[in-house]
Every structure is written in structure tokens, then in C-alpha cells.
Write an enzyme that holds these catalytic residues in place. Sequence first.
Site: not given
Ligand code: IPE
Ligand code: IPE
Ligand code: MG
Length: 251
Positions: A20-21, A23-24, A37, A65-66, A68-69, A194
Site C-alpha cells: 500500500d501507499g 498513490g501517496r 503504481h 482487491s475486490t 479496488n474497482w 502492510r
Molecule cells: C489494499 O489497499 C489493497 C491492495 C494493496 C491491493 P487499499 O489502498 O485498497 O486499502 P484501503 O482502501 O486503504 O483500506
Molecule cells: C496500493 O497503493 C496499490 C493498490 C491498492 C492497487 P494505493 O494505490 O492504495 O496507494 P494509496 O493508499 O492511495 O497511497
Molecule cells: Mg491504499
Amino acid sequence: MENIPRVLQDAPAHIGIIMDGNGRWAKQRGLVRTQGHLEGLKAAKRITQAASDLGIKYLTLYTFSTENWKRTAEEVSFIMGLIRQYLRSELDFSRRNKIRVRLAGDINGLPEEVQKDLNQTVSDTKEFKGMQVILAVNYGGRDEIVRAMRRFAYDKCASGGCSTVCDTINNIREDDISAFLDNPDIPDPDLIIRSAGEYRTSNFLLWEGAYSELYISQKYWPDWEKEDLNTAIAEFKKRDRRYGGTASDAA
Ligand code: IPE
Ligand code: IPE
Ligand code: MG
């Protein structure tokens, strides 16, 4: 007396990672999320190599994840493209390191070309005896349990007729559900990591992770290096896994 940390555990056999992270990481640098990504993919390659070098047996990567759609169509299709790119670019790496790729999640819910590439990789690597990398794509822990229950019911219908299903469900045991999960032969994760500092599972390995040790890292996933994996494993080794029992040094 010198305070020597107790080393209680062997290295984990199975590590799951909530990557995770991305995007940030991108936002912090004034970049678009997709750039995050892309860097996240590089981190996934680094950490896969590091885990393989360390002799980890199973590595589950939470890739999509389910839930992420819910993201924009543009972001989703970028991630789908990256998954395909990962599969193609990693085939040589898998061959060299004898890495077997497996899947978790509802693969049928993915675009056809992604399904095709995923299935091709699984088939190309199925004889490899090195680390097993489980790509969790269109994966949700709740969804996996629902699909397991459906498979269980279907199996009972086929073998005993639908009239026996009520009876069977009345007597269902935990093992019956475990047996119909996506990868029943793979041991539960010992350690779930995580990145990016969130203290939640976000629907990852709900059933299998019941007694996994959790390690939360503040670093965004694209910043992860092999040293971060070493630190997580070192921390895991100090944990006292009690499984509801008493401490290993209890009187
Ligand atoms: C969890 O991260 C899913 C994956 C890393 C693939 P998310 O970014 O989707 O989770 P939330 O929305 O912060 O709970
Ligand atoms: C994890 O990074 C990748 C996926 C969930 C596919 P994010 O895209 O969730 O990054 P943040 O949480 O927005 O920083
Ligand atoms: Mg995330």
C-alpha cells in the site's frame, strides 16, 4: 542482567504483503498516481527477489482487491496493464529462480486478456520448485470465503445430491471451509506485512490470517527495499505466537 532479545521463531514460511501507499508516494513527489503504481511494481520485483534469496517458501502479494474497482477506470486499466507487464517481464526471472506463480482471487472477474496472461504464467511455472508467489488479484477475503462455501455446496451436491446439503452444512467444520479456499495446500501466512502505515487488513486473507503476525511499516510501498523485508522478518522472529495459549516462558 543483560537484556538480550529473545529469538523465538524461525523465519516465516509464508509472508503476505499488503503493498500500500503507491498513490501517496506519487503525491508526495507531485506525480500522478499511476507513476506510483509503476514504482510499486519495481518494489514488488525487488522484494520478490529478496524473499526468494532468503529462502521464503510462499509470498502472497495483494495486488488488486475486490474493492479496488471503485477507483477511476483509468487507474484500474493502468493497474491491469501493469499486471500483464509484470507477468511478461518476470518470466525469465521466474525461470532463473524456479519461482512458481499461483493465483488467489476471483480471476473470472478480470478482463479476458489479463486472465489469459495470468493463466499462462501459472501454467509456464507450475513445475518450478522454488518459492511460490501467490498473486492476489481481484481478491477479497470475504469473497474467497463465499466462493469456498459455494464450492463446498457444489461438491456435496455432486457427490451426495442436494438433499444432503442442509445436513452437511449443519455439521460443517472449519476444515471443510479451509479445503475449498483458493489454495488449500498453502499454509496460513505466518507474517502479514502492510506498508504505508494503515492499521487494517482491507479484506486480505481474512480466514488464513487468523493467527498471522502483523507488521506495519510506515514506508510507502515504492520505497521498500530488501532491508525492510529483513527488518520485518527480524521483528517476526521475536514474536511469541501463542495461538490463544499461554506465553512460551509462562510459569
Ligand atoms: C489494499 O489497499 C489493497 C491492495 C494493496 C491491493 P487499499 O489502498 O485498497 O486499502 P484501503 O482502501 O486503504 O483500506
Ligand atoms: C496500493 O497503493 C496499490 C493498490 C491498492 C492497487 P494505493 O494505490 O492504495 O496507494 P494509496 O493508499 O492511495 O497511497
Ligand atoms: Mg491504499
